[in-house]
Design a protein around this motif. Structure first.
Motif, short mmCIF file in Angstrom:
data_model
loop_
_atom_site.label_atom_id
_atom_site.label_comp_id
_atom_site.label_asym_id
_atom_site.label_seq_id
_atom_site.Cartn_x
_atom_site.Cartn_y
_atom_site.Cartn_z
N TRP A 17 -9.21 -2.21 14.77
CA TRP A 17 -8.30 -2.18 13.62
C TRP A 17 -6.99 -1.48 13.99
N ARG A 18 -7.07 -0.48 14.88
CA ARG A 18 -5.84 0.20 15.29
C ARG A 18 -4.97 -0.70 16.16
N ASP A 19 -5.57 -1.34 17.16
CA ASP A 19 -4.79 -2.14 18.11
C ASP A 19 -4.18 -3.38 17.47
N PHE A 20 -4.84 -3.93 16.47
CA PHE A 20 -4.37 -5.19 15.88
C PHE A 20 -3.91 -5.01 14.43
N TYR A 21 -3.68 -3.77 14.04
CA TYR A 21 -3.30 -3.49 12.65
C TYR A 21 -2.05 -4.27 12.23
N SER A 22 -1.01 -4.24 13.06
CA SER A 22 0.25 -4.87 12.66
C SER A 22 0.12 -6.38 12.49
N HIS A 23 -0.84 -6.99 13.17
CA HIS A 23 -1.06 -8.43 13.02
C HIS A 23 -1.96 -8.73 11.81
N PRO A 58 -6.62 -1.55 4.12
CA PRO A 58 -5.57 -0.63 3.72
C PRO A 58 -5.05 -0.85 2.30
N GLY A 59 -5.78 -1.63 1.50
CA GLY A 59 -5.44 -1.77 0.09
C GLY A 59 -4.49 -2.88 -0.26
N LEU A 60 -4.43 -3.93 0.56
CA LEU A 60 -3.50 -5.02 0.29
C LEU A 60 -3.69 -5.61 -1.10
N PHE A 61 -4.94 -5.77 -1.54
CA PHE A 61 -5.22 -6.29 -2.88
C PHE A 61 -5.51 -5.16 -3.86
N THR A 62 -6.06 -4.07 -3.38
CA THR A 62 -6.45 -2.96 -4.26
C THR A 62 -5.28 -2.43 -5.06
N VAL A 63 -4.18 -2.16 -4.37
CA VAL A 63 -3.02 -1.57 -5.04
C VAL A 63 -2.39 -2.53 -6.06
N HIS A 70 -5.70 -2.88 -13.95
CA HIS A 70 -7.15 -2.86 -13.84
C HIS A 70 -7.64 -1.52 -13.31
N THR A 71 -8.90 -1.23 -13.57
CA THR A 71 -9.56 -0.05 -13.03
C THR A 71 -10.23 -0.47 -11.73
N VAL A 72 -9.70 -0.03 -10.60
CA VAL A 72 -10.05 -0.63 -9.31
C VAL A 72 -10.81 0.36 -8.42
N THR A 73 -11.83 -0.16 -7.76
CA THR A 73 -12.56 0.57 -6.72
C THR A 73 -12.43 -0.21 -5.42
N GLY A 74 -11.92 0.44 -4.38
CA GLY A 74 -11.83 -0.18 -3.06
C GLY A 74 -12.91 0.38 -2.15
N VAL A 75 -13.65 -0.51 -1.52
CA VAL A 75 -14.76 -0.11 -0.64
C VAL A 75 -14.51 -0.64 0.76
N ASP A 76 -14.65 0.23 1.75
CA ASP A 76 -14.51 -0.19 3.14
C ASP A 76 -15.29 0.77 4.03
N LEU A 77 -15.68 0.27 5.21
CA LEU A 77 -16.41 1.09 6.18
C LEU A 77 -15.48 1.96 7.01
N SER A 78 -14.21 1.57 7.11
CA SER A 78 -13.28 2.24 8.01
C SER A 78 -12.55 3.39 7.31
N ALA A 79 -12.81 4.61 7.77
CA ALA A 79 -12.12 5.77 7.21
C ALA A 79 -10.60 5.72 7.46
N PRO A 80 -10.13 5.34 8.66
CA PRO A 80 -8.68 5.26 8.86
C PRO A 80 -8.00 4.23 7.95
N LEU A 81 -8.63 3.08 7.74
CA LEU A 81 -8.03 2.09 6.85
C LEU A 81 -8.02 2.60 5.41
N LEU A 82 -9.07 3.28 5.01
CA LEU A 82 -9.11 3.83 3.66
C LEU A 82 -8.03 4.89 3.46
N GLU A 83 -7.75 5.66 4.49
CA GLU A 83 -6.69 6.66 4.38
C GLU A 83 -5.34 6.00 4.18
#
Length: 257
Positions: A17-23, A58-63, A70-83
């Motif tokens: 996710w770090r190496d290909f984040y920008s893509h 990283p919340g592309l749809f969540t935000v 809406h009252t939104v909950t975002g769930v993901d396994l990746s702590a860096p993406l959640l941050e």
């Protein structure tokens, strides 16, 4: 409940996710997500709906969903993406609940009116049965009458594409993507190569491929009462011109858990 996935799975490797984040999460993709939430008839949830964004990244749809009221909950396994998602929600001035969790284990009975799983974030688990379990978890998490959207590249769409190797450039980074069909069209491996100056990164992702008929069977076995398909975010038919395979599944009003 099935056991959680092997932590050695490709999507648990944070370097991917770090190496290909920008893509994967470009500004163009983020803008597309905003347009989808604002304009797509598939996203016309009731005012103030409780919405689950599963594999939110990283919340592309969540935000945008939270911005829509809406009252939104975002769930993901990746702590860096959640941050990154938390930062985006703070910058946007919206209140979003984020949960670091495995999609194979996450379920909150009848906690949501709608759930979305977007931009091919489904089919990651090695075992087909575990991917079905994810759909069961989503069924459990929806209130009776709730709606689920699952957005992937359908097997039929991929089969008609001639191109197996693609090349793109973004902000000085060159991305080469090579797709390989595996196991009699049941899975797809994408090998990625990112080049920026003298630095190169490689990564690989493998996911299950599903046709509309196969995904319908999975959703019905997970308990959904009604399933329909669309071929684009405007709600067009899933036919030979389809760009995406978007399943819209409804939990029965009498269903529990």
């Amino acid at each position: 409940m099935s056991e959680e996935h092997d932590t050695g799975a490709w999507f648990a490797d944070q370097s991917f996710w770090r190496d290909f984040y920008s893509h994967l999460f470009s500004a163009e993709r983020a803008a597309q997500a905003v347009r989808i939430v604002e304009r797509s008839p598939l996203f016309r949830f009731p005012s103030g709906a409780r919405v689950l964004d599963l594999c939110c990244g990283p919340g592309l749809f969540t935000v945008p969903l939270a911005r829509a009221g809406h009252t939104v909950t975002g769930v993901d396994l990746s702590a860096p993406l959640l941050e990154r998602a938390r930062t985006s929600s703070r910058d946007a001035g919206v209140d979003v609940r984020f949960v670091e969790a495995d999609m194979l284990a996450f379920a909150e009975p009848e906690a949501f009116d709608a759930a979305v799983n977007m931009f091919t974030s489904f089919g990651y688990l090695d075992r087909h049965e575990d991917n079905v379990q994810v759909l069961r978890n989503l069924h459990t998490s929806l209130a009776p009458g709730g709606t689920l959207l699952v957005d992937v590249v359908g097997k039929e769409i991929l089969a008609r594409r001639d191109e197996r190797v693609s090349l793109s450039e973004l902000d000085g980074k060159v991305l080469v993507q090579r797709d390989t069909v595996l196991d009699d069209w049941s899975r797809l491996r994408s090998d990625w190569y990112s080049i920026e100056g003298s630095r190169a990164a490689t990564g690989s992702m493998t996911l299950h491929l599903y046709s509309a008929a196969e995904l319908r069977d999975m959703l019905r076995s997970a308990g959904f009462a009604e399933v329909r398909f669309h071929g684009d975010y405007e709600g067009g038919p899933y036919d030979h011109r389809a760009e995406r395979l978007i399943a819209v599944a409804t939990k029965g009003v009498d269903a529990r858990g």
